[in-house]
Design a protein around this motif. Structure first.
Motif, PDB file in Angstrom:
ATOM      1  N   PHE A 182       0.851  -1.201   0.000  1.00 15.54           N
ATOM      2  CA  PHE A 182       0.000   0.000   0.000  1.00 15.54           C
ATOM      3  C   PHE A 182       0.884   1.248   0.000  1.00 15.54           C
ATOM      4  N   GLY A 183       0.250   2.395  -0.213  1.00 17.38           N
ATOM      5  CA  GLY A 183       0.966   3.661  -0.174  1.00 17.38           C
ATOM      6  C   GLY A 183       0.229   4.627   0.740  1.00 17.38           C
ATOM      7  N   TRP A 184       0.759   5.824   0.886  1.00 15.21           N
ATOM      8  CA  TRP A 184       0.080   6.895   1.614  1.00 15.21           C
ATOM      9  C   TRP A 184      -0.282   7.999   0.623  1.00 15.21           C
ATOM     10  N   LEU A 185      -1.552   8.361   0.655  1.00 18.50           N
ATOM     11  CA  LEU A 185      -2.012   9.523  -0.109  1.00 18.50           C
ATOM     12  C   LEU A 185      -1.989  10.704   0.860  1.00 18.50           C
ATOM     13  N   GLY A 186      -1.185  11.714   0.556  1.00 16.71           N
ATOM     14  CA  GLY A 186      -1.052  12.865   1.452  1.00 16.71           C
ATOM     15  C   GLY A 186      -1.743  14.090   0.886  1.00 16.71           C
ATOM     16  N   LEU A 187      -2.306  14.901   1.762  1.00 13.53           N
ATOM     17  CA  LEU A 187      -2.959  16.142   1.331  1.00 13.53           C
ATOM     18  C   LEU A 187      -2.548  17.260   2.281  1.00 13.53           C
ATOM     19  N   LEU A 188      -2.146  18.382   1.691  1.00 12.70           N
ATOM     20  CA  LEU A 188      -1.790  19.567   2.485  1.00 12.70           C
ATOM     21  C   LEU A 188      -2.859  20.621   2.246  1.00 12.70           C
ATOM     22  N   ALA A 208      -5.214   6.075   8.795  1.00 13.97           N
ATOM     23  CA  ALA A 208      -5.235   7.512   8.478  1.00 13.97           C
ATOM     24  C   ALA A 208      -4.378   8.246   9.495  1.00 13.97           C
ATOM     25  N   LEU A 209      -3.808   9.374   9.067  1.00 15.39           N
ATOM     26  CA  LEU A 209      -2.995  10.195   9.981  1.00 15.39           C
ATOM     27  C   LEU A 209      -3.408  11.647   9.856  1.00 15.39           C
ATOM     28  N   CYS A 210      -3.651  12.283  10.998  1.00 19.42           N
ATOM     29  CA  CYS A 210      -3.925  13.724  11.026  1.00 19.42           C
ATOM     30  C   CYS A 210      -2.675  14.405  11.567  1.00 19.42           C
ATOM     31  N   SER A 211      -2.002  15.166  10.723  1.00 21.78           N
ATOM     32  CA  SER A 211      -0.792  15.868  11.153  1.00 21.78           C
ATOM     33  C   SER A 211      -0.932  17.347  10.802  1.00 21.78           C
ATOM     34  N   MET A 212       0.133  18.070  10.953  1.00 17.34           N
ATOM     35  CA  MET A 212       0.049  19.523  10.743  1.00 17.34           C
ATOM     36  C   MET A 212       1.432  20.083  10.445  1.00 17.34           C
ATOM     37  N   ARG A 213       1.468  21.318   9.988  1.00 17.46           N
ATOM     38  CA  ARG A 213       2.727  22.036   9.811  1.00 17.46           C
ATOM     39  C   ARG A 213       2.783  23.261  10.718  1.00 17.46           C
ATOM     40  N   ASN A 214       1.654  23.948  10.859  1.00 12.87           N
ATOM     41  CA  ASN A 214       1.551  25.103  11.773  1.00 12.87           C
ATOM     42  C   ASN A 214       0.060  25.331  12.059  1.00 12.87           C
ATOM     43  N   PRO A 215      -0.298  26.306  12.895  1.00 23.00           N
ATOM     44  CA  PRO A 215      -1.718  26.439  13.282  1.00 23.00           C
ATOM     45  C   PRO A 215      -2.659  26.707  12.110  1.00 23.00           C
ATOM     46  N   GLY A 216      -2.112  27.081  10.952  1.00 23.62           N
ATOM     47  CA  GLY A 216      -2.989  27.338   9.810  1.00 23.62           C
ATOM     48  C   GLY A 216      -2.792  26.363   8.659  1.00 23.62           C
ATOM     49  N   LEU A 217      -1.975  25.328   8.881  1.00 20.11           N
ATOM     50  CA  LEU A 217      -1.622  24.418   7.789  1.00 20.11           C
ATOM     51  C   LEU A 217      -1.692  22.963   8.280  1.00 20.11           C
ATOM     52  N   SER A 218      -2.548  22.175   7.617  1.00 18.45           N
ATOM     53  CA  SER A 218      -2.744  20.789   8.054  1.00 18.45           C
ATOM     54  C   SER A 218      -2.197  19.812   7.019  1.00 18.45           C
ATOM     55  N   ARG A 219      -1.764  18.657   7.502  1.00  8.78           N
ATOM     56  CA  ARG A 219      -1.288  17.591   6.621  1.00  8.78           C
ATOM     57  C   ARG A 219      -2.007  16.306   7.026  1.00  8.78           C
ATOM     58  N   TYR A 220      -2.709  15.714   6.087  1.00  7.51           N
ATOM     59  CA  TYR A 220      -3.440  14.469   6.368  1.00  7.51           C
ATOM     60  C   TYR A 220      -2.976  13.378   5.412  1.00  7.51           C
ATOM     61  N   TYR A 221      -3.051  12.135   5.888  1.00  6.47           N
ATOM     62  CA  TYR A 221      -2.671  10.999   5.039  1.00  6.47           C
ATOM     63  C   TYR A 221      -3.732   9.897   5.139  1.00  6.47           C
ATOM     64  N   LEU A 222      -3.899   9.161   4.026  1.00  6.62           N
ATOM     65  CA  LEU A 222      -4.762   7.975   3.986  1.00  6.62           C
ATOM     66  C   LEU A 222      -3.972   6.812   3.407  1.00  6.62           C
ATOM     67  N   GLN A 223      -4.089   5.645   4.025  1.00 14.54           N
ATOM     68  CA  GLN A 223      -3.556   4.428   3.398  1.00 14.54           C
ATOM     69  C   GLN A 223      -4.374   4.141   2.144  1.00 14.54           C
ATOM     70  N   GLU A 261      -1.422  20.589  -1.992  1.00 13.75           N
ATOM     71  CA  GLU A 261      -0.570  19.541  -2.572  1.00 13.75           C
ATOM     72  C   GLU A 261      -1.219  18.209  -2.266  1.00 13.75           C
ATOM     73  N   LYS A 262      -1.108  17.278  -3.211  1.00 14.44           N
ATOM     74  CA  LYS A 262      -1.665  15.952  -3.012  1.00 14.44           C
ATOM     75  C   LYS A 262      -0.755  14.967  -3.735  1.00 14.44           C
ATOM     76  N   SER A 263      -0.323  13.911  -3.051  1.00 17.83           N
ATOM     77  CA  SER A 263       0.577  12.967  -3.714  1.00 17.83           C
ATOM     78  C   SER A 263       0.475  11.603  -3.048  1.00 17.83           C
ATOM     79  N   ILE A 264       0.922  10.579  -3.781  1.00 21.22           N
ATOM     80  CA  ILE A 264       0.939   9.223  -3.215  1.00 21.22           C
ATOM     81  C   ILE A 264       2.386   8.757  -3.091  1.00 21.22           C
ATOM     82  N   VAL A 265       2.770   8.272  -1.901  1.00 18.51           N
ATOM     83  CA  VAL A 265       4.111   7.689  -1.749  1.00 18.51           C
ATOM     84  C   VAL A 265       3.993   6.212  -1.392  1.00 18.51           C
ATOM     85  N   PRO A 266       4.816   5.376  -2.040  1.00 22.43           N
ATOM     86  CA  PRO A 266       4.829   3.955  -1.675  1.00 22.43           C
ATOM     87  C   PRO A 266       5.534   3.782  -0.331  1.00 22.43           C
ATOM     88  N   LEU A 267       5.246   2.708   0.381  1.00 26.23           N
ATOM     89  CA  LEU A 267       5.902   2.467   1.667  1.00 26.23           C
ATOM     90  C   LEU A 267       6.934   1.356   1.517  1.00 26.23           C
TER      91      LEU A 267
END
Ligand code: RFL
Ligand code: PHB
Length: 389
Positions: A182-188, A208-223, A261-267
């Motif tokens: 599987f990979g991770w689909l990331g969205l900023l 799924a992962l809910c992450s962030m970069r700063n109080p106004g910028l979020s980064r989420y991932y889905l398997q 930004e949206k991209s898929i990375v293999p694991l």
């Protein structure tokens, strides 16, 4: 041209190494295949161990991170509709800092500019020569002209697809690999993070992962399945799927927006041994890859750089080569532990296509054990905040 250490790759590993060496009076030239803007446009890691933070300060590049980095005392693990917290500070006395790799790389470039460091961008055809002799060199093509740098040592900081690792003869190099199905689909997105700390979510539909970069910028991932296509994932489809995979109360407070930004990375898990061949050293992704579940990739690059900068300092300042001789074994000992942790986190939290009902029960039992056991939480916490150097 001549320098003491030729560094191939101007990503975080190469820049950090160059910066730490420059501050010890050791001369370097960095060769980078891409432009500075291209390197700075990559969206990658977000979580820094305390050791990485210390190294950035030692490199004179920690000012802005100190102001803008978000110190996180813990993280959430969600299982279906509920979640529990792992308190890093209480369990280990330490924390992690959320600060984007993009920002960190920018800070390293600025610190490098201030020291008048040499970085050659958009070089092509880099080749390493005579690394197993006392007089190595690196050739490359810049603006259509073939050039050569003579040096004492070569640091291969050129990532997984670089040339350094393959300079080591096949008869010497051993590679260990596990590719995940599987990979991770990331969205900023320029939206406030859904939670004050990261949420690692295990769900029947996938991780799924809910992450962030700063109080106004979020980064989420889905398997997502390995062969999934990015075009299939509209922003709406992403947000819908994320809402399914995180606890309901979290989903209800999720603020969505247009993706930046949206991209898929293999694991993948990957280790190359040895990490030194003669006068060539491998550092960071050039030598190893971890699946991102443990947030270890950038941090491992930083610990390699720590061992190598210390070894080179001992060589040039103290005339002692013990650090150089032991670099590969020392770095690999930490690398394998981070590989184990990243693999264990990946196995714990993802759905695998071949999983049986028994496997699923084992996964659930492990998650329930983690929720209820201080010992299990301490193990996770001490690995997540980073094992000592
Ligand atoms: P890099 O960043 O790949 O930099 C290598 C540089 O070398 C250049 N290069 C060459 N230059 C000259 N000649 C050649 N032949 C060359 N070939 C390549 C490249 O252009 C590039 O500039 O490796 P480095 O410096 O070792 O740094 C490693 C980190 O970038 C990587 O481990 C992390 O991004 C991994 N990672 C994470 N790590 C963490 O510690 N915490 C995280 O939260 C985290 N999240 C992630 C991640 C990686 C991700 N992706 C996209 C793979 C999340 C994602 C989605
Ligand atoms: C990220 O914010 O990009 C990130 C955070 C934690 C991870 C992986 C990626 O484990």
């Amino acid at each position: 041209m001549r320098t003491q250490v030729a560094i191939i790759g101007g990503g975080p590993a190469g820049l950090l190494l160059s910066q730490l060496l420059a501050r010890q009076g050791i001369d370097t030239i960095v060769l980078e295949r891409k432009s500075r803007d291209y390197v700075l446009a990559r969206i990658r890691a977000g979580v820094l161990e305390a050791g990485t933070v210390d190294l950035l300060h030692a490199a004179g590049a920690g000012e802005r991170m100190k102001r803008e980095g978000m110190v996180h005392n813990g993280t959430y693990i969600a299982v279906a509709n509920r979640r529990f917290r792992i308190d890093f500070r209480q369990l280990t006395g330490s924390t992690v800092t959320v600060y984007g790799q993009t920002e960190l790389t920018r800070d390293l470039y600025l610190a490098h500019d201030q020291l008048d460091g040499q970085i050659l961008h958009e070089v092509e055809g880099v080749r390493i020569h005579d690394a197993d002799t006392a007089a190595p060199s690196v050739s490359y093509v810049c603006a259509g002209r073939e050039q050569r740098i003579y040096c004492d040592y070569v640091a291969g900081c050129d990532g997984y697809h670089g040339v350094s690792r393959n300079t080591i003869p096949a008869s010497v190099l051993r590679e260990f690999e596990r590719v995940y199905p599987f990979g991770w689909l990331g969205l900023l997105s320029a939206t406030p993070p859904v939670s004050d700390e990261l949420i690692y979510a295990s769900h029947a539909r996938g991780f799924a992962l809910c992450s962030m970069r700063n109080p106004g910028l979020s980064r989420y991932y889905l398997q997502v399945p390995l062969l999934d296509e990015l075009e299939r994932w509209s922003d709406d489809a992403f947000w819908d799927e994320l809402r399914h995979r995180i606890p309901q109360d979290v989903a209800e407070s999720l603020i969505t927006g247009k993706s930046i930004e949206k991209s898929i990375v293999p694991l993948r898990s990957f280790v190359a041994e040895p990490m030194r061949w003669g006068r060539l050293f491998l550092c960071g992704d050039a030598a190893h890859i971890v699946p991102p579940t443990g947030a270890k990739g950038l941090n491992l690059a930083a610990s390699d750089v720590y061992y190598l900068s210390r070894a080179l300092q001992q060589h040039y300042v103290d005339r002692d080569d013990h650090g150089i001789e032991s670099y590969s074994a020392t770095a690999l000992s930490r690398v394998w532990k981070a590989e184990r942790f990243s693999w264990a986190m990946t196995r714990l939290l993802h759905r695998f296509p071949e999983q049986t009902e028994f496997d699923l029960r084992m996964q659930l039992a492990e998650l329930e054990y983690l929720e209820s056991s201080t010992a299990a939480q301490t193990t996770l916490a001490e690995n997540y905040i980073g094992l000592p150097y």
